[in-house]
Design an enzyme around this catalytic site. Structure first.
Site, short mmCIF file in Angstrom:
data_model
loop_
_atom_site.label_atom_id
_atom_site.label_comp_id
_atom_site.label_asym_id
_atom_site.label_seq_id
_atom_site.Cartn_x
_atom_site.Cartn_y
_atom_site.Cartn_z
N HIS A 1 0.90 -1.16 0.00
CA HIS A 1 0.00 0.00 0.00
C HIS A 1 0.94 1.21 0.00
O HIS A 1 1.45 1.61 1.05
CB HIS A 1 -0.87 0.02 1.25
N GLN B 1 1.13 4.33 2.45
CA GLN B 1 1.57 4.17 3.84
C GLN B 1 3.06 4.46 4.02
O GLN B 1 3.52 4.67 5.14
CB GLN B 1 1.22 2.76 4.35
N HIS C 1 -6.43 -10.02 2.00
CA HIS C 1 -5.85 -10.19 3.34
C HIS C 1 -6.61 -11.29 4.07
O HIS C 1 -7.84 -11.36 3.96
CB HIS C 1 -6.04 -8.93 4.19
N GLU D 1 -4.85 -12.06 9.63
CA GLU D 1 -3.72 -11.27 10.12
C GLU D 1 -3.83 -11.05 11.62
O GLU D 1 -2.83 -11.03 12.32
CB GLU D 1 -3.66 -9.91 9.39
N HIS E 1 -0.79 -12.53 4.51
CA HIS E 1 -0.50 -12.74 5.94
C HIS E 1 -0.68 -14.21 6.38
O HIS E 1 0.28 -14.85 6.75
CB HIS E 1 -1.28 -11.81 6.87
N ASP F 1 4.10 -4.43 2.09
CA ASP F 1 2.86 -4.08 2.78
C ASP F 1 2.80 -2.63 3.25
O ASP F 1 2.53 -1.73 2.47
CB ASP F 1 2.67 -5.07 3.95
ZN LIG Z 1 -1.94 -5.10 3.45
#
Ligand SMILES: [Zn+2]
Length: 455
Positions: free
Chosen positions: A58, A61, A234, A237, A271, A322
């Site tokens: 992503h 981020q 996802h 996680e 994950h 990630d």
């Molecule tokens: Zn992610």
């Protein structure tokens, strides 16, 4: 036709010496010859490897990396307190900001040895949730960043419909993510058009965000939208997600998924941290890729993937950066192996008898990454995409031959050993630096200065 001369190269035939690799106009490897001599126009490198694909990112981020390392006022900091900070941060971002941050992250990925990336893209709308005039505005920003950096992009527009497994509505920062099914179909169609402007190695997949954000019907609809493409999600996680699934469906996430869908090789499950042994074995047997993000998982305190059991059952994995808290191919592999060693109080966990841990980790991540991106890369062989990375073994301690190169790099080296990187034949990193680094860095710094003023 660009040509590379390597002192040593990792090929399907093993390590070969004095290797010439030529690249055609479509960015594919045309020829591979060993026991040759360097020619005058060739780019000369020391050790040439297939470059890894980053199977989960992503990019936005990256801009908040390091902003969530201060302990909160009370209670225990967790993934969920981190997510609150992430939601606050993303509500500050304009399309221009998102493009600048994405270009910076893509450039760093290439400088770290990733030739391609699967961008799990869930930021679609304006703050508050109103759509942009162009529903693909933010997909176009990601595509522009990929175009500027030359990274191989597999775009994964994300379907995000609910705020939890119980179907509660989206709130706060999540409003930028949400689409109903017709809206998502329109977004996918627009993304396909936008990507036509990129080189032919570009890919388009689809990604229901998680079982928190997409229910059975949503996942079914997403599967039908692109029946042959990479399909990412996802899963498992966080323990809270397990509890929510048990409360609503009386089943754990991976067990429920395997019972409900025909999970196969086009699936990449990100994950897979919290699985019972039977879930781990069941998932391995589907042929799907486990998308591991060991550095982010460590940073967020998620937990440790059960890699020995998964690999023993024939499972495929790749690595992703990630949250982009740190962008490093070798640190992802090192963290993966070290987390297993710490948990099991054992050494060289993910290699078989007599095998090199560096070679096994790198080889499996190459294959899993290529499969997850639906990208014909991961080996130095004619016909494959020229996703290549060169490292200078003089910057590593010890052995400069064979599998020792990978053991030395993964366990003892750092990113500065990288001298060159090609994404589908585009020679974007030279002498360790991205060819557009000056411009991309300057724009990123100015973007971040203005965001921090608003924070
Ligand atoms: Zn992610």
């Amino acid at each position: 036709m660009p040509e590379i001369f390597a002192r040593i190269a990792l090929t399907p035939q093993g390590w070969l010496k004095n290797v010439q690799v030529s690249i055609d106009a479509d960015g594919r490897i045309a020829t591979v010859d060993s026991e040759t001599r360097p020619g005058p126009e060739m780019t000369q490198v020391d050790a040439l490897l297939p470059a890894l694909s980053n199977l989960h990112s992503h990019t936005f981020q990256r801009g908040m990396a390091g902003l969530a390392e201060r302990r909160g006022p009370a209670g225990r900091d967790s993934f969920w307190t981190w997510r609150e900070i992430m939601y606050r941060f993303l509500d500050l971002l304009s399309p221009e900001d998102i493009e600048a941050i994405a270009a910076f992250a893509f450039m760093e990925m290439q400088e770290a040895g990733f030739a391609a990336v699967a961008e799990f893209h869930y930021l679609h709308h304006q703050p508050g949730g109103a759509p942009y005039d162009d529903v693909g505005e933010l997909s176009a920003r990601i595509a522009a960043a990929a175009s500027q950096t030359g990274i191989g992009l597999t775009l994964l527009p994300v379907l995000y419909r609910h705020g939890g497994v119980d179907g509660r509505p989206l709130a706060g920062g999540q409003l930028r993510f949400g689409n109903d099914l017709p809206g998502f179909e329109a977004l996918m169609a627009r993304a396909a058009t936008i990507l036509k402007a990129l080189p032919v190695d570009v890919g388009l997949g689809v990604a229901p965000h998680s079982l928190r954000a997409a229910n059975r019907d949503d996942i079914q609809a997403a599967l039908a939208l692109r029946p042959e493409s990479p399909f990412h999600m996802h899963i498992a996680e966080q323990e809270a997600e397990i509890d929510e699934m048990l409360a609503v469906h009386d089943a754990r996430p991976v067990a429920w998924l395997l019972d409900t869908f025909e999970v196969d090789r086009r699936w990449c499950l990100i994950h897979c941290t919290h699985m019972l042994p039977e879930e781990t074995i069941g998932l391995a047997r589907t042929g799907a890729v486990a998308g591991l993000c060991p550095v982010t998982e460590a940073n967020l305190g998620d937990g440790i993937f059960d890699a020995p059991r998964f690999v023993e059952a024939g499972g495929s994995f790749g690595v992703g950066s990630d949250s982009n808290i740190r962008i490093s191919t070798i640190e992802e592999l090192r963290q993966l192996e070290y987390s297993q060693r710490l948990r099991d109080r054992a050494r060289v966990v993910l290699a078989g008898p007599g095998e090199s841990a560096g070679r096994v980790l790198y080889g499996k991540a190459l294959a899993g990454g290529a499969q997850a991106l639906g990208r014909e890369c991961g080996t130095i062989t004619p016909g494959g995409l020229a996703d290549l990375v060169a490292i200078d073994t003089e910057r590593l301690p010890g052995i400069s031959d064979g599998d020792g190169i990978l053991d030395g790099w993964v366990f003892c080296g750092n990113g500065s050993a990288i001298t060159d990187l090609w994404s589908a034949g585009r020679h974007m990193v030279r002498s360790g630096r991205h060819i557009h680094a000056g411009e991309i860095r300057a724009r990123y710094r100015e973007t971040m200065r203005l965001i921090m003023d608003r924070l």
